[in-house]
Design an enzyme around this catalytic site. Structure first.
Site, PDB file in Angstrom:
ATOM      1  N   LYS A   1     -27.333  -8.669 -14.671  1.00 24.14           N
ATOM      2  CA  LYS A   1     -25.605  -9.127 -14.668  1.00 24.14           C
ATOM      3  C   LYS A   1     -25.073  -8.691 -15.981  1.00 24.14           C
ATOM      4  O   LYS A   1     -24.202  -9.518 -16.554  1.00 24.14           O
ATOM      5  CB  LYS A   1     -25.581 -10.487 -14.475  1.00 24.14           C
ATOM      6  CG  LYS A   1     -25.960 -10.996 -12.991  1.00 24.14           C
ATOM      7  CD  LYS A   1     -25.600 -10.081 -11.800  1.00 24.14           C
ATOM      8  CE  LYS A   1     -24.378  -9.752 -11.551  1.00 24.14           C
ATOM      9  NZ  LYS A   1     -24.414  -8.767 -10.452  1.00 24.14           N
ATOM     10  N   THR A   2     -25.585  -7.795 -16.679  1.00 21.25           N
ATOM     11  CA  THR A   2     -24.958  -7.474 -18.226  1.00 21.25           C
ATOM     12  C   THR A   2     -24.192  -6.202 -17.988  1.00 21.25           C
ATOM     13  O   THR A   2     -23.861  -5.601 -19.053  1.00 21.25           O
ATOM     14  CB  THR A   2     -26.142  -7.578 -18.978  1.00 21.25           C
ATOM     15  OG1 THR A   2     -27.167  -6.791 -18.790  1.00 21.25           O
ATOM     16  CG2 THR A   2     -26.442  -8.791 -19.401  1.00 21.25           C
ATOM     17  N   GLY A   3     -24.598  -5.437 -16.859  1.00 19.65           N
ATOM     18  CA  GLY A   3     -23.827  -3.844 -16.820  1.00 19.65           C
ATOM     19  C   GLY A   3     -24.948  -3.020 -16.978  1.00 19.65           C
ATOM     20  O   GLY A   3     -24.798  -1.883 -17.118  1.00 19.65           O
ATOM     21  N   SER A   4     -26.315  -3.455 -16.606  1.00 14.06           N
ATOM     22  CA  SER A   4     -27.431  -2.572 -16.809  1.00 14.06           C
ATOM     23  C   SER A   4     -27.243  -1.567 -15.733  1.00 14.06           C
ATOM     24  O   SER A   4     -27.841  -0.268 -15.881  1.00 14.06           O
ATOM     25  CB  SER A   4     -28.879  -3.470 -16.769  1.00 14.06           C
ATOM     26  OG  SER A   4     -28.746  -4.104 -15.671  1.00 14.06           O
TER      27      SER A   4
ATOM     28  N   ARG B   1     -17.514  -7.086  -8.967  1.00 10.84           N
ATOM     29  CA  ARG B   1     -16.730  -7.671  -7.655  1.00 10.84           C
ATOM     30  C   ARG B   1     -15.593  -8.502  -8.303  1.00 10.84           C
ATOM     31  O   ARG B   1     -15.448  -8.748  -9.675  1.00 10.84           O
ATOM     32  CB  ARG B   1     -17.687  -8.587  -7.176  1.00 10.84           C
ATOM     33  CG  ARG B   1     -18.803  -7.817  -6.401  1.00 10.84           C
ATOM     34  CD  ARG B   1     -20.084  -8.843  -6.200  1.00 10.84           C
ATOM     35  NE  ARG B   1     -20.588  -8.998  -7.676  1.00 10.84           N
ATOM     36  CZ  ARG B   1     -20.883 -10.460  -8.063  1.00 10.84           C
ATOM     37  NH1 ARG B   1     -20.954 -11.196  -6.915  1.00 10.84           N
ATOM     38  NH2 ARG B   1     -21.197 -10.657  -9.038  1.00 10.84           N
TER      39      ARG B   1
ATOM     40  N   SER C   1     -21.584 -14.721 -13.531  1.00  9.53           N
ATOM     41  CA  SER C   1     -21.633 -13.605 -12.561  1.00  9.53           C
ATOM     42  C   SER C   1     -22.976 -13.777 -11.643  1.00  9.53           C
ATOM     43  O   SER C   1     -22.932 -13.336 -10.690  1.00  9.53           O
ATOM     44  CB  SER C   1     -21.728 -12.247 -13.555  1.00  9.53           C
ATOM     45  OG  SER C   1     -21.906 -11.227 -12.690  1.00  9.53           O
TER      46      SER C   1
ATOM     47  N   LYS D   1     -21.690  -4.651  -7.496  1.00  9.18           N
ATOM     48  CA  LYS D   1     -21.323  -4.480  -8.920  1.00  9.18           C
ATOM     49  C   LYS D   1     -20.043  -4.446  -9.128  1.00  9.18           C
ATOM     50  O   LYS D   1     -19.312  -3.532  -8.618  1.00  9.18           O
ATOM     51  CB  LYS D   1     -22.303  -3.170  -9.550  1.00  9.18           C
ATOM     52  CG  LYS D   1     -23.597  -3.170  -9.158  1.00  9.18           C
ATOM     53  CD  LYS D   1     -24.235  -3.997  -9.890  1.00  9.18           C
ATOM     54  CE  LYS D   1     -25.860  -4.107  -9.481  1.00  9.18           C
ATOM     55  NZ  LYS D   1     -26.637  -5.254 -10.080  1.00  9.18           N
TER      56      LYS D   1
HETATM   57  P1  A3P Z   1     -19.927  -8.730 -11.692  1.00  9.83           P
HETATM   58  O1  A3P Z   1     -20.242  -7.872 -10.356  1.00  9.83           O
HETATM   59  O2  A3P Z   1     -20.089 -10.113 -11.676  1.00  9.83           O
HETATM   60  O3  A3P Z   1     -18.524  -8.313 -12.181  1.00  9.83           O
HETATM   61  P2  A3P Z   1     -26.101  -5.425 -13.562  1.00  9.83           P
HETATM   62  O4  A3P Z   1     -25.817  -4.119 -13.279  1.00  9.83           O
HETATM   63  O5  A3P Z   1     -26.859  -5.683 -14.810  1.00  9.83           O
HETATM   64  O6  A3P Z   1     -26.511  -6.433 -12.500  1.00  9.83           O
HETATM   65  O7  A3P Z   1     -24.460  -6.080 -14.026  1.00  9.83           O
HETATM   66  C1  A3P Z   1     -23.443  -6.232 -12.989  1.00  9.83           C
HETATM   67  C2  A3P Z   1     -22.225  -6.428 -13.952  1.00  9.83           C
HETATM   68  O8  A3P Z   1     -21.939  -5.115 -14.689  1.00  9.83           O
HETATM   69  C3  A3P Z   1     -21.001  -6.472 -13.068  1.00  9.83           C
HETATM   70  O9  A3P Z   1     -20.935  -7.869 -12.893  1.00  9.83           O
HETATM   71  C4  A3P Z   1     -20.022  -5.996 -14.024  1.00  9.83           C
HETATM   72  O10 A3P Z   1     -19.097  -7.113 -14.732  1.00  9.83           O
HETATM   73  C5  A3P Z   1     -20.577  -5.345 -15.164  1.00  9.83           C
HETATM   74  N1  A3P Z   1     -20.260  -4.045 -15.277  1.00  9.83           N
HETATM   75  C6  A3P Z   1     -19.824  -3.319 -16.404  1.00  9.83           C
HETATM   76  N2  A3P Z   1     -19.596  -2.076 -16.201  1.00  9.83           N
HETATM   77  C7  A3P Z   1     -19.331  -1.864 -15.079  1.00  9.83           C
HETATM   78  C8  A3P Z   1     -19.058  -0.667 -14.190  1.00  9.83           C
HETATM   79  N3  A3P Z   1     -18.544   0.522 -15.013  1.00  9.83           N
HETATM   80  N4  A3P Z   1     -18.991  -0.611 -12.827  1.00  9.83           N
HETATM   81  C9  A3P Z   1     -19.315  -1.994 -12.415  1.00  9.83           C
HETATM   82  N5  A3P Z   1     -19.849  -3.015 -12.823  1.00  9.83           N
HETATM   83  C10 A3P Z   1     -19.844  -2.827 -14.247  1.00  9.83           C
END
Ligand code: A3P
Length: 377
Positions: free
Chosen positions: A59-62, A330, A206, A328
């Site tokens: 949940k960091t944007g990985s 949401r 998140s 991702k």
């Molecule tokens: P949310 O869905 O809670 O907003 P990960 O892939 O590490 O699980 O992280 C998911 C999070 O990536 C999403 O959390 C969102 O906030 C973040 N994020 C950052 N850049 C993004 C992008 N370009 N598209 C979608 N989500 C992104």
């Protein structure tokens, strides 16, 4: 001297050394004795292990980071693994017990893809054709048709990474897994690592949103009525809610987990990404990562576009905007002030430790961390 059958003596051994129950895999290609007993399918001349791990945490944007990095022509990633969000989840997980050859088995599974089927049909054609040539040559003349002994040429690099200089693997389960650093360092000691620094309060919120979403499918994950505030307020360490609480906050305890990674990897091998910067200016972040990886420059800015409907940056491929899936990025309500206060309180010590760590190491301190530390001072 005591005699014991092999099974009983093994049981005795592992009772005495329980930490050795899980083997530690090293790279078989780095030891000639191991190379000598490798199965023929394991090709040491091909790149079969990653050079880069995107550790997360979750949940960091990985996922966004990985998808943007893959736009670079000199970067490739593992074959997607079904059932675990395409992640390999090898180190510190159940897949680790399957051994280092497991990755190759995944590659075999991929053979059902269209391209692979085409390649296999072509290879079969060549095999039949060459046999036919052999018979023909035998009957006609040995010299009229020259038989190439290396007719398997094509089958030598079906999954070759010849044009790829960096192979990465992104498993957001690695960062806060206590077994992962040691296991990763044993197999890929020279790998580079990427850690994304997200405000832990936001990250926990998140994380809860996903779990909450899953609650109707699996009530044991989080019962439908439980708010994040009630989960965080759980004091009983024996209640099932405590486990959920710990899983929710674990990834945000950066220094605690970084310490474990730094026992096995040097600081120079780790790159820290500010999650807010990744979200707002992904091309800039990706350009810096490219430099750190010693890759040729790539114009990420012309391949990444902001999508107003998604509210996030997405890839631009062949004129089409490709955003990450619905899970991702949401849309959900903002955190209320009471919850934010509770989370900030939980992470106060961890944020302060991260601030001190980054400052000591002369690394960039994200704005969210400056604010978090200033706010609690
Ligand atoms: P949310 O869905 O809670 O907003 P990960 O892939 O590490 O699980 O992280 C998911 C999070 O990536 C999403 O959390 C969102 O906030 C973040 N994020 C950052 N850049 C993004 C992008 N370009 N598209 C979608 N989500 C992104």
């Amino acid at each position: 001297l005591k005699w014991q059958d092999p099974i009983s003596s093994a049981e005795m051994y592992f009772r005495k050394f329980p930490e050795e129950r899980v083997p530690v895999w090293t790279n078989p290609c780095t030891d000639p004795r191991h190379q000598a007993i490798l199965p023929p399918s394991y090709n040491c001349s091909r790149k079969s292990l990653p050079d880069l791990l995107i550790l997360g945490p979750q949940k960091t944007g990985s996922t966004a980071l990985g998808s943007f990095l893959s736009l670079h022509p000199n970067v490739s990633q593992n074959v997607p693994v079904p059932g675990s969000f395409e992640e390999v989840q090898f180190f510190g997980g159940q897949n680790y017990l399957k051994g280092v050859q497991w990755e190759n088995l995944q590659k075999l599974k991929k053979k059902s893809t269209k391209n692979e089927q085409k390649r296999r049909s072509l290879a079969t054609f060549w095999r039949i054709f060459t046999r036919f040539r052999l018979i023909l040559c035998h009957f006609l003349s040995k010299n009229r048709l020259k038989i190439r002994s290396n007719f398997r040429y094509m089958s030598n690099f079906p999954n070759s990474t010849t044009f790829t200089t960096v192979v990465y693997e992104k498993s957001a389960t690695y960062f806060d897994n206590s077994a992962a650093p040691k296991q990763a360092a044993a197999l890929i000691p020279r790998a580079k690592l990427i850690v994304i620094l997200q405000n832990p309060s936001q990250r926990a919120y998140s994380w809860y949103q996903v779990r909450h979403l899953l609650a109707h499918k699996d009530p044991t994950v989080i019962s439908e009525g439980s708010s994040l505030l009630s989960i965080l307020s759980t004091n009983s360490t024996t209640s099932p809610m405590w486990k959920i609480r710990q899983r929710c906050i674990s990834g945000g305890k950066y220094v605690q987990h970084l310490d474990k990674w730094l026992e096995h990897y040097s600081l120079q091998q780790i790159y820290f990404v500010d999650a807010d910067e990744l979200r707002n200016e992904p091309a800039k972040v990706l350009t810096s990562i490219t430099k750190w990886l010693d890759l040729p420059d790539f114009p990420f800015e012309t391949h990444i576009r902001f999508s107003p409907s998604k509210g996030f940056h997405c890839r631009l491929i062949d004129g089409k905007t490709l955003c990450l899936g619905g899970s991702k990025g949401r849309k959900y309500d903002e955190m209320d002030s009471e919850l934010r206060e509770k989370l900030n309180e939980i992470f106060e010590m961890d944020n302060s430790a991260l601030y001190k760590f980054l400052k000591k190491m002369r690394l960039k301190i994200p704005d969210w961390l400056q604010e978090a530390v200033r706010g609690r001072a």
